[in-house]
Scaffold this active site. Structure first.
Site, PDB file in Angstrom:
ATOM      1  N   GLY A  12       0.779  -1.237   0.000  1.00 49.32           N
ATOM      2  CA  GLY A  12       0.000   0.000   0.000  1.00 49.32           C
ATOM      3  C   GLY A  12       0.807   1.281   0.000  1.00 49.32           C
ATOM      4  O   GLY A  12       0.335   2.316   0.470  1.00 49.32           O
ATOM      5  N   THR A  13       2.021   1.249  -0.583  1.00 43.23           N
ATOM      6  CA  THR A  13       2.783   2.512  -0.627  1.00 43.23           C
ATOM      7  C   THR A  13       2.111   3.513  -1.568  1.00 43.23           C
ATOM      8  O   THR A  13       2.192   4.725  -1.330  1.00 43.23           O
ATOM      9  CB  THR A  13       4.255   2.291  -1.045  1.00 43.23           C
ATOM     10  OG1 THR A  13       4.301   1.763  -2.368  1.00 43.23           O
ATOM     11  CG2 THR A  13       4.960   1.364  -0.085  1.00 43.23           C
ATOM     12  N   ASN A  14       1.471   3.038  -2.608  1.00 42.50           N
ATOM     13  CA  ASN A  14       0.752   3.971  -3.490  1.00 42.50           C
ATOM     14  C   ASN A  14      -0.480   4.540  -2.786  1.00 42.50           C
ATOM     15  O   ASN A  14      -0.813   5.708  -2.965  1.00 42.50           O
ATOM     16  CB  ASN A  14       0.367   3.289  -4.804  1.00 42.50           C
ATOM     17  CG  ASN A  14       1.533   3.274  -5.777  1.00 42.50           C
ATOM     18  OD1 ASN A  14       1.932   4.321  -6.290  1.00 42.50           O
ATOM     19  ND2 ASN A  14       2.099   2.095  -5.993  1.00 42.50           N
ATOM     20  N   MET A  91      -3.985  -6.659  -7.202  1.00 48.68           N
ATOM     21  CA  MET A  91      -3.403  -7.726  -8.007  1.00 48.68           C
ATOM     22  C   MET A  91      -4.429  -8.686  -8.618  1.00 48.68           C
ATOM     23  O   MET A  91      -4.087  -9.807  -8.977  1.00 48.68           O
ATOM     24  CB  MET A  91      -2.387  -8.507  -7.152  1.00 48.68           C
ATOM     25  CG  MET A  91      -1.237  -7.662  -6.675  1.00 48.68           C
ATOM     26  SD  MET A  91      -0.376  -6.814  -8.037  1.00 48.68           S
ATOM     27  CE  MET A  91       0.961  -6.025  -7.141  1.00 48.68           C
ATOM     28  N   ILE A  93      -7.433  -9.134 -11.603  1.00 49.65           N
ATOM     29  CA  ILE A  93      -8.025  -8.519 -12.795  1.00 49.65           C
ATOM     30  C   ILE A  93      -9.544  -8.584 -12.649  1.00 49.65           C
ATOM     31  O   ILE A  93     -10.119  -9.647 -12.377  1.00 49.65           O
ATOM     32  CB  ILE A  93      -7.545  -9.229 -14.080  1.00 49.65           C
ATOM     33  CG1 ILE A  93      -6.045  -9.001 -14.253  1.00 49.65           C
ATOM     34  CG2 ILE A  93      -8.315  -8.698 -15.295  1.00 49.65           C
ATOM     35  CD1 ILE A  93      -5.418  -9.687 -15.438  1.00 49.65           C
ATOM     36  N   LEU A  94     -10.180  -7.418 -12.816  1.00 48.29           N
ATOM     37  CA  LEU A  94     -11.631  -7.358 -12.635  1.00 48.29           C
ATOM     38  C   LEU A  94     -12.349  -7.660 -13.945  1.00 48.29           C
ATOM     39  O   LEU A  94     -11.912  -7.258 -15.021  1.00 48.29           O
ATOM     40  CB  LEU A  94     -12.038  -5.978 -12.094  1.00 48.29           C
ATOM     41  CG  LEU A  94     -11.564  -5.697 -10.661  1.00 48.29           C
ATOM     42  CD1 LEU A  94     -11.740  -4.234 -10.322  1.00 48.29           C
ATOM     43  CD2 LEU A  94     -12.293  -6.587  -9.659  1.00 48.29           C
ATOM     44  N   ASN A 108      -5.534   2.837 -12.991  1.00 46.64           N
ATOM     45  CA  ASN A 108      -4.566   1.861 -12.483  1.00 46.64           C
ATOM     46  C   ASN A 108      -3.160   2.435 -12.608  1.00 46.64           C
ATOM     47  O   ASN A 108      -2.898   3.234 -13.505  1.00 46.64           O
ATOM     48  CB  ASN A 108      -4.660   0.580 -13.320  1.00 46.64           C
ATOM     49  CG  ASN A 108      -3.663  -0.492 -12.887  1.00 46.64           C
ATOM     50  OD1 ASN A 108      -3.525  -0.789 -11.697  1.00 46.64           O
ATOM     51  ND2 ASN A 108      -2.952  -1.077 -13.842  1.00 46.64           N
ATOM     52  N   HIS A 110       0.628   1.072 -13.311  1.00 47.92           N
ATOM     53  CA  HIS A 110       1.385  -0.112 -13.721  1.00 47.92           C
ATOM     54  C   HIS A 110       2.874   0.236 -13.727  1.00 47.92           C
ATOM     55  O   HIS A 110       3.260   1.271 -14.279  1.00 47.92           O
ATOM     56  CB  HIS A 110       0.944  -0.582 -15.117  1.00 47.92           C
ATOM     57  CG  HIS A 110       1.670  -1.814 -15.546  1.00 47.92           C
ATOM     58  ND1 HIS A 110       1.386  -3.056 -15.019  1.00 47.92           N
ATOM     59  CD2 HIS A 110       2.710  -1.998 -16.397  1.00 47.92           C
ATOM     60  CE1 HIS A 110       2.208  -3.950 -15.548  1.00 47.92           C
ATOM     61  NE2 HIS A 110       3.028  -3.332 -16.379  1.00 47.92           N
TER      62      HIS A 110
HETATM   63  C1  GAR Z   1       3.379  -1.095  -7.397  1.00 47.70           C
HETATM   64  O1  GAR Z   1       4.665  -1.059  -7.977  1.00 47.70           O
HETATM   65  C2  GAR Z   1       2.325  -1.114  -8.476  1.00 47.70           C
HETATM   66  O2  GAR Z   1       2.648  -0.338  -9.597  1.00 47.70           O
HETATM   67  C3  GAR Z   1       2.312  -2.574  -8.851  1.00 47.70           C
HETATM   68  O3  GAR Z   1       2.478  -3.262  -7.643  1.00 47.70           O
HETATM   69  C4  GAR Z   1       3.143  -2.422  -6.679  1.00 47.70           C
HETATM   70  C5  GAR Z   1       2.249  -2.282  -5.473  1.00 47.70           C
HETATM   71  O4  GAR Z   1       2.885  -1.599  -4.444  1.00 47.70           O
HETATM   72  N1  GAR Z   1       1.090  -2.919  -9.508  1.00 47.70           N
HETATM   73  C6  GAR Z   1       1.011  -3.870 -10.431  1.00 47.70           C
HETATM   74  O5  GAR Z   1       1.949  -4.555 -10.776  1.00 47.70           O
HETATM   75  C7  GAR Z   1      -0.376  -4.033 -11.029  1.00 47.70           C
HETATM   76  N2  GAR Z   1      -0.294  -4.693 -12.301  1.00 47.70           N
HETATM   77  P1  GAR Z   1       2.084  -0.921  -3.240  1.00 47.70           P
HETATM   78  O6  GAR Z   1       1.119  -1.956  -2.678  1.00 47.70           O
HETATM   79  O7  GAR Z   1       3.171  -0.594  -2.253  1.00 47.70           O
HETATM   80  O8  GAR Z   1       1.384   0.302  -3.771  1.00 47.70           O
END
Ligand code: GAR
Length: 208
Positions: A12-14, A91, A93-94, A108, A110
């Site tokens: 969940g850093t994003n 993670m 796909i809906l 999203n 990516h």
């Molecule tokens: C992030 O790098 C995001 O871009 C990627 O997973 C990581 C999640 O990090 N997402 C994907 O690969 C989706 N296809 P987070 O949980 O720390 O945000």
């Protein structure tokens, strides 16, 4: 004010970048009103709780298939009156029942420069492993709208970083998160909430 639902599966850093941006006042006309996690043990849930955001746990493994899961997610999004859905490290796909109900309303992030290293099977560290295995000299991240094809919706923002000779999947992932994802995802969310993204002929245009 638009209601933002953030879907997560991991660290969940994003999500944290979005929470911090909202606190700074950098998400104009939008508020994170709920977090939905596909995993019960995702650290992202703690981040939501610390920020006082209601978190709903909907484990993917408790549903028989993608369609059942997507229908449950759709019902929750409707209940939450979401105006924007953000996939922040989500993670799963809906199914198209969700993408059709929220056209150009799901964003999203990516961790690659789409159309490279994307689509089914490319997620998390696998993306960076593939980029390093190919030997690319730049990589980055893409914020895009979600449609019925994985990672194929209209691109909103992209940013790049240099790949160093000694980068590992982990170091490249962190570099891309710090320099691109954590900046561009909140920016795209704010642009959406301010109605500064228009779509024409399947392409997104941003009024920067
Ligand atoms: C992030 O790098 C995001 O871009 C990627 O997973 C990581 C999640 O990090 N997402 C994907 O690969 C989706 N296809 P987070 O949980 O720390 O945000």
């Amino acid at each position: 004010m638009k209601n933002i639902a953030v879907l997560v599966s991991g660290g969940g850093t994003n999500l944290q970048a979005l929470i911090d941006a909202e606190k700074r006042g950098d998400i104009k006309n939008g508020k994170i009103t709920c977090v939905i996690s596909s995993k019960a043990d995702a650290y992202a849930i703690e981040r939501a709780k610390k920020a006082g955001i209601p978190a709903v746990v909907m484990p993917r493994k408790e549903y028989a298939n993608s369609k059942d899961y997507s229908e449950a997610i759709l019902a929750e999004l409707n209940k939450q009156k979401a105006d924007l859905v953000v996939l922040a490290g989500f993670m799963t796909i809906l199914d198209e029942c969700v993408t059709k109900a929220y056209p150009y309303k799901i964003i999203n992030v990516h961790p690659a420069l789409i159309p490279s290293f994307c689509g089914e099977g490319y997620y998390g560290l696998k993306v960076h492993e593939a980029a390093l295995a190919y030997g690319v000299k730049i990589s980055g991240a893409t914020v895009h709208f979600v449609n019925e094809k994985a990672d194929a919706g209209a691109i909103i923002l992209q940013g790049a970083v240099d790949v160093a000779n000694d980068d590992t999947p982990e170091s490249l992932q962190l570099k891309i998160m710090q320099n691109v994802e954590w900046k561009l995802l909140p920016k795209a969310v704010s642009l959406f909430c301010e109605d500064r993204i228009t779509v024409k002929d399947g392409k997104a245009f941003v009024d920067l």
